[in-house]
Design an enzyme around this catalytic site. Structure first.
Site, PDB file in Angstrom:
ATOM      1  N   ARG A   2       3.031   2.201  -4.826  1.00 42.99           N
ATOM      2  CA  ARG A   2       3.528   1.199  -3.887  1.00 42.99           C
ATOM      3  C   ARG A   2       3.139  -0.194  -4.319  1.00 42.99           C
ATOM      4  NH1 ARG A   2       2.836   3.342   1.442  1.00 42.99           N
ATOM      5  NH2 ARG A   2       3.316   1.234   1.997  1.00 42.99           N
TER       6      ARG A   2
ATOM      7  N   GLU B 225       9.154  -6.262  -2.479  1.00 40.83           N
ATOM      8  CA  GLU B 225      10.410  -5.524  -2.321  1.00 40.83           C
ATOM      9  C   GLU B 225      11.120  -5.955  -1.048  1.00 40.83           C
ATOM     10  OE1 GLU B 225      10.443  -1.153  -2.528  1.00 40.83           O
ATOM     11  OE2 GLU B 225       8.946  -1.355  -4.090  1.00 40.83           O
TER      12      GLU B 225
ATOM     13  N   HIS C 110      12.600   1.280  -7.170  1.00 50.74           N
ATOM     14  CA  HIS C 110      12.017   2.220  -6.198  1.00 50.74           C
ATOM     15  C   HIS C 110      12.859   3.500  -6.058  1.00 50.74           C
ATOM     16  CE1 HIS C 110       9.174   2.373  -2.501  1.00 50.74           C
ATOM     17  NE2 HIS C 110       9.314   3.567  -3.056  1.00 50.74           N
TER      18      HIS C 110
HETATM   19  N1  NAD Z   1       8.196   5.651  -5.932  1.00 45.99           N
HETATM   20  C1  NAD Z   1       8.586   6.442  -4.950  1.00 45.99           C
HETATM   21  O1  NAD Z   1       9.770   6.547  -4.655  1.00 45.99           O
HETATM   22  C2  NAD Z   1       7.568   7.257  -4.205  1.00 45.99           C
HETATM   23  C3  NAD Z   1       7.949   8.492  -3.665  1.00 45.99           C
HETATM   24  C4  NAD Z   1       6.991   9.246  -3.012  1.00 45.99           C
HETATM   25  C5  NAD Z   1       5.686   8.756  -2.861  1.00 45.99           C
HETATM   26  N2  NAD Z   1       5.360   7.528  -3.378  1.00 45.99           N
HETATM   27  C6  NAD Z   1       3.993   7.000  -3.237  1.00 45.99           C
HETATM   28  O2  NAD Z   1       3.095   7.751  -4.039  1.00 45.99           O
HETATM   29  C7  NAD Z   1       1.779   7.599  -3.523  1.00 45.99           C
HETATM   30  C8  NAD Z   1       1.029   8.914  -3.632  1.00 45.99           C
HETATM   31  O3  NAD Z   1       1.684   9.938  -2.915  1.00 45.99           O
HETATM   32  P1  NAD Z   1       1.054  11.414  -2.826  1.00 45.99           P
HETATM   33  O4  NAD Z   1       2.065  12.282  -2.165  1.00 45.99           O
HETATM   34  O5  NAD Z   1       0.489  11.818  -4.129  1.00 45.99           O
HETATM   35  O6  NAD Z   1      -0.157  11.126  -1.806  1.00 45.99           O
HETATM   36  P2  NAD Z   1      -1.453  12.023  -1.583  1.00 45.99           P
HETATM   37  O7  NAD Z   1      -1.966  11.638  -0.246  1.00 45.99           O
HETATM   38  O8  NAD Z   1      -1.166  13.455  -1.855  1.00 45.99           O
HETATM   39  O9  NAD Z   1      -2.449  11.501  -2.726  1.00 45.99           O
HETATM   40  C9  NAD Z   1      -3.053  10.264  -2.722  1.00 45.99           C
HETATM   41  C10 NAD Z   1      -4.476  10.435  -3.221  1.00 45.99           C
HETATM   42  O10 NAD Z   1      -5.050   9.146  -3.426  1.00 45.99           O
HETATM   43  C11 NAD Z   1      -6.423   9.241  -3.068  1.00 45.99           C
HETATM   44  N3  NAD Z   1      -6.917   7.884  -2.828  1.00 45.99           N
HETATM   45  C12 NAD Z   1      -6.643   7.072  -1.769  1.00 45.99           C
HETATM   46  N4  NAD Z   1      -7.244   5.883  -1.928  1.00 45.99           N
HETATM   47  C13 NAD Z   1      -7.928   5.945  -3.096  1.00 45.99           C
HETATM   48  C14 NAD Z   1      -8.752   5.043  -3.794  1.00 45.99           C
HETATM   49  N5  NAD Z   1      -8.986   3.816  -3.330  1.00 45.99           N
HETATM   50  N6  NAD Z   1      -9.301   5.430  -4.961  1.00 45.99           N
HETATM   51  C15 NAD Z   1      -9.074   6.680  -5.443  1.00 45.99           C
HETATM   52  N7  NAD Z   1      -8.287   7.591  -4.830  1.00 45.99           N
HETATM   53  C16 NAD Z   1      -7.724   7.227  -3.664  1.00 45.99           C
HETATM   54  C17 NAD Z   1      -6.452  10.154  -1.867  1.00 45.99           C
HETATM   55  O11 NAD Z   1      -7.728  10.745  -1.676  1.00 45.99           O
HETATM   56  C18 NAD Z   1      -5.379  11.182  -2.244  1.00 45.99           C
HETATM   57  O12 NAD Z   1      -5.926  12.336  -2.860  1.00 45.99           O
HETATM   58  C19 NAD Z   1       1.960   7.055  -2.102  1.00 45.99           C
HETATM   59  O13 NAD Z   1       1.585   5.697  -2.113  1.00 45.99           O
HETATM   60  C20 NAD Z   1       3.434   7.116  -1.845  1.00 45.99           C
HETATM   61  O14 NAD Z   1       3.860   6.035  -1.081  1.00 45.99           O
HETATM   62  C21 NAD Z   1       6.265   6.787  -4.053  1.00 45.99           C
END
Ligand code: NAD
Length: 316
Positions: free
Chosen positions: A244, A273, A291
């Protein structure tokens, strides 16, 4: 029961819902018209992506609503607590797009290490007049095999990224503030499976040793990668952000590219965005997508089917 899929839903999702008697409406109602549309048509459930807002005022004004569905990971555009406190179901599909995002990470990575982001811009302009010069300019690509990938955030998407990286013969350094260790299972075409246990490391080690760093954390209070972190990275590192906007300091990124610290970056998400900064858009070292991380046909199908399944379970 009537479902308004305001930001669309896959055909597989519509089919599953219609099969059990739900009416699915796929018109796009403008945010300002939503309240009257929902009330006029006594809509039972609204499905949104991250564009339509479902805030307290809308929920309050639309008593027919029983369920809000979001086809994604984040529910930032929905007042979840208020909805649930008022008896509405809120459902989403956090897992459905993980492998699509992970593949986009490698689309950027493979492209960047062979300069496709730049070559695709230059070839149409000068491919015929300066072929030899371009060939020379793009001849010093590197290979991913054997390189170290730093994965920041080792949740659903981070672990999908790890699967692909392992398959490619990359080393992995992952950090996560909750997960200490994860078992990664690689499934092969012939039914064989292999598992790997990956222990997470500390941030300093990742920053110091990774050849490429890919971000997979949710929204943070501040930046997770900015000047201080760039300074600790290897010279010539590659950075990918498909998580993000707002977690990677874009001005510091541009400075790090200019100084040569960062050799290339791949961005799918942006701080501003839907109007990313022109310094990013015009930067020849940045591979850009608008995105689209979760936007594959397969992911949209999974999202639609999963949402339909949850709606059928909760409302029929
Ligand atoms: N580009 C896209 O179209 C798209 C699509 C889906 C998801 N995403 C984004 O991908 C990201 C991850 O999604 P996900 O499903 O893997 O989430 P998730 O919750 O499964 O994983 C995120 C991980 O990050 C860890 N985390 C949080 N803050 C942290 C920090 N400061 N330092 C270290 N680790 C930290 C959490 O403990 C968690 O394990 C989200 O931000 C989501 O918005 C983007």
């Amino acid at each position: 029961m009537k479902i308004l899929a305001n930001d669309g839903i896959s055909k597989s999702g519509i089919d599953a819902l219609e099969k059990v008697g739900f009416e699915v409406i796929t018109v796009k109602v403008a945010q300002s018209q939503l309240e009257s549309y929902i009330n006029e048509h006594t809509i039972d459930a609204i499905l949104v992506r991250n564009t339509t807002q479902v805030r307290q005022e809308l929920i309050e004004a639309c008593p027919s609503l029983k369920l809000i569905g979001c086809n994604g990971v984040d529910l930032d555009n929905i007042d979840v607590e208020y909805a649930e406190d008022n008896g509405l179901h809120v459902v989403n599909t956090p897992q459905a797009s993980s492998s699509a995002v992970a593949e986009l990470v490698f689309s950027h990575l493979f492209g960047m290490v062979r300069f496709l982001h730049s070559s695709n811009r230059e070839m149409p302009l000068e491919g015929d007049s300066r072929f030899k010069e371009l060939k020379k300019a793009y001849s010093e690509g590197i290979e991913l095999r054997g390189k170290t990938l730093g994965i920041v955030g080792f949740g659903r998407i981070g672990q999908e990224v790890a699967k692909i990286a392992i398959g490619l013969g990359m080393h992995i350094l992952a950090i996560d503030d909750q997960i200490k260790s994860a078992v990664i299972t690689l499934d092969f075409f012939n039914g064989q499976k292999t598992t790997f246990t990956i222990d997470t490391v500390d941030k300093e080690k990742l920053l110091k040793e990774a050849d490429f760093i890919t971000l997979h954390v949710p929204e943070q209070d501040g930046y997770i990668i900015a000047k201080k972190e760039f300074e600790k990275m290897k010279d010539g590192v590659g950075i990918i952000n498909t998580a993000r906007g707002g977690i990677l300091h874009e001005v510091d990124l541009v400075s790090a590219i200019e100084s040569g610290k960062v050799q290339f970056a791949g961005l799918d998400v942006f701080e501003t965005e839907p109007s990313p900064a022109v310094q990013l858009l015009m930067n020849p070292e940045i591979s850009l997508t608008p995105h689209i991380g979760g936007a594959t046909k397969e992911a949209q199908d999974r999202i639609g089917t999963e949402l339909a399944g949850q709606i059928i379970k909760l409302l029929s």
